[in-house]
Write a protein that holds these residues in place. Structure first.
Motif, PDB file in Angstrom:
ATOM      1  N   ALA A  34       0.841  -1.208   0.000  1.00 40.70           N
ATOM      2  CA  ALA A  34       0.000   0.000   0.000  1.00 40.70           C
ATOM      3  C   ALA A  34       0.871   1.251   0.000  1.00 40.70           C
ATOM      4  O   ALA A  34       0.571   2.234  -0.683  1.00 40.70           O
ATOM      5  CB  ALA A  34      -0.921  -0.014   1.222  1.00 40.70           C
ATOM      6  N   THR A  35       1.953   1.204   0.757  1.00 39.21           N
ATOM      7  CA  THR A  35       2.853   2.367   0.841  1.00 39.21           C
ATOM      8  C   THR A  35       3.376   2.751  -0.538  1.00 39.21           C
ATOM      9  O   THR A  35       3.261   3.907  -0.969  1.00 39.21           O
ATOM     10  CB  THR A  35       4.064   2.021   1.756  1.00 39.21           C
ATOM     11  N   PHE A  36       3.943   1.785  -1.244  1.00 44.86           N
ATOM     12  CA  PHE A  36       4.564   2.125  -2.533  1.00 44.86           C
ATOM     13  C   PHE A  36       3.513   2.377  -3.619  1.00 44.86           C
ATOM     14  O   PHE A  36       3.751   3.158  -4.539  1.00 44.86           O
ATOM     15  CB  PHE A  36       5.592   1.057  -2.933  1.00 44.86           C
ATOM     16  N   ARG A  37       2.341   1.747  -3.468  1.00 46.25           N
ATOM     17  CA  ARG A  37       1.248   2.064  -4.406  1.00 46.25           C
ATOM     18  C   ARG A  37       0.846   3.524  -4.233  1.00 46.25           C
ATOM     19  O   ARG A  37       0.647   4.264  -5.192  1.00 46.25           O
ATOM     20  CB  ARG A  37       0.038   1.160  -4.147  1.00 46.25           C
ATOM     21  N   ALA A  38       0.772   3.948  -2.972  1.00 46.42           N
ATOM     22  CA  ALA A  38       0.377   5.334  -2.696  1.00 46.42           C
ATOM     23  C   ALA A  38       1.428   6.308  -3.226  1.00 46.42           C
ATOM     24  O   ALA A  38       1.097   7.321  -3.851  1.00 46.42           O
ATOM     25  CB  ALA A  38       0.191   5.525  -1.190  1.00 46.42           C
TER      26      ALA A  38
END
Ligand code: FUD
Length: 289
Positions: free
Chosen positions: A224-228
């Motif tokens: 989720a972090t890197f998608r964001a």
């Protein structure tokens, strides 16, 4: 191109010329582009020696620090507020002298467990100091990035939303937000939305695991972090931060409660962290295409 860095305490507990050079070399050997210097006492940092290291080794640096009780700019003791302002101005000068672009961390108040909420007047003191320090930094080509940290390390900003409100209150275009996945994992409801909320103000990112050890071995949702980060097109520094009793800075390690040995081999840790971050970063870039 996204630049990846590591926090200096992965490599060295001291930042005199020798400790700094050691950290710079290890950081480069592991493949990082940036080294973040822990600059908790900028008056103790030897600028001439530091500049020589930067020139000889050709490293890009940033710096971070947490203010202490004696330099708490968000309190009601005028001497401490003034001492904090002096410290921050000096930290900006050190970063500028080293050719760095960012001063990050808990630079808006004491990095410690507070026993009460911040007072309105203390908060105002901090904001006034930050505006002046931000002016000074702007003239020196340095950007301030305020790190949102968990409730045991500040009583000012614990979530990205609070950070956005605080930055609006300060109203200075040379101050950005600094988000750290370790702290977000404690305080936020997820790892995606806070980055979206902070997007227009986001200037610095720390990637840390829930126990501050090897990435991918704790509970932080790095997908989720890197998608964001990809979704908001974040292109600022992404810095790996990790602490273990293997490398100790008595001041910082004790403040942060580093009581456990999460790794011994920092070379392996650093290489692993960079591959992990690059892998996640590339994966989402590929999906985005
Ligand atoms: C503190 C933290 C750090 C700190 C910095 C100081 O929990 O996350 O980023 O501000 O390490 O060098």
């Amino acid at each position: 191109m996204t630049k990846f860095g590591s926090h200096g305490l992965v490599w060295s507990g001291t930042f005199d010329a020798e400790g700094f050079r050691h950290a710079v070399r290890k950081n480069a050997e592991a493949g990082f582009d940036i080294l973040e210097i822990p600059l908790l006492d900028p008056f103790a940092f030897d600028v001439d020696a530091g500049r020589a290291v930067v020139e000889q080794e050709g490293v890009t640096v940033t710096a971070s620090l947490g203010l202490s009780a004696a330099t708490d700019i968000s309190g009601d003791d005028p001497d401490r507020v003034a001492a904090g302002e002096r410290l921050l101005l000096r930290a900006v000068d050190v970063v500028a002298a080293l050719g760095g672009r960012y001063l990050a961390g808990v630079i808006y108040g004491a990095m410690r467990k507070h026993e009460a909420p911040a007072t309105a007047s203390g908060r105002r003191n901090g904001i006034e100091v930050l505006r002046r320090v931000a002016d000074h930094a702007q003239a020196a080509g340095v950007v301030l990035a305020l790190e949102v940290v968990n409730r045991y390390e500040t009583n000012i900003i614990n979530t990205a939303r609070q950070g956005v409100v605080y930055l609006r209150e300060i109203g200075h275009d040379n101050i950005r937000l600094h988000l750290d996945t370790y702290h977000m994992n404690i305080e936020e409801s997820g790892m995606f939305e806070p980055f979206l909320e902070a997007a227009p103000m986001l200037g610095y990112v720390h990637i840390g695991e829930s126990h501050r050890g090897y990435l991918g071995t704790g509970t932080v949702d790095f997908d989720a972090t890197f998608r964001a980060l990809a979704h908001i097109g974040y292109d600022g520094p992404i810095v790996f931060e990790s602490f273990s009793t293997a490398i100790v800075d008595p001041n910082l390690s004790n403040t942060l409660g580093v009581w456990r040995n999460l790794w011994e081999d920092n070379e392996d840790l650093g290489r692993h962290a960079l591959a992990f971050m690059r892998g996640r970063h590339r994966a989402v870039e590929t999906i985005a295409l």
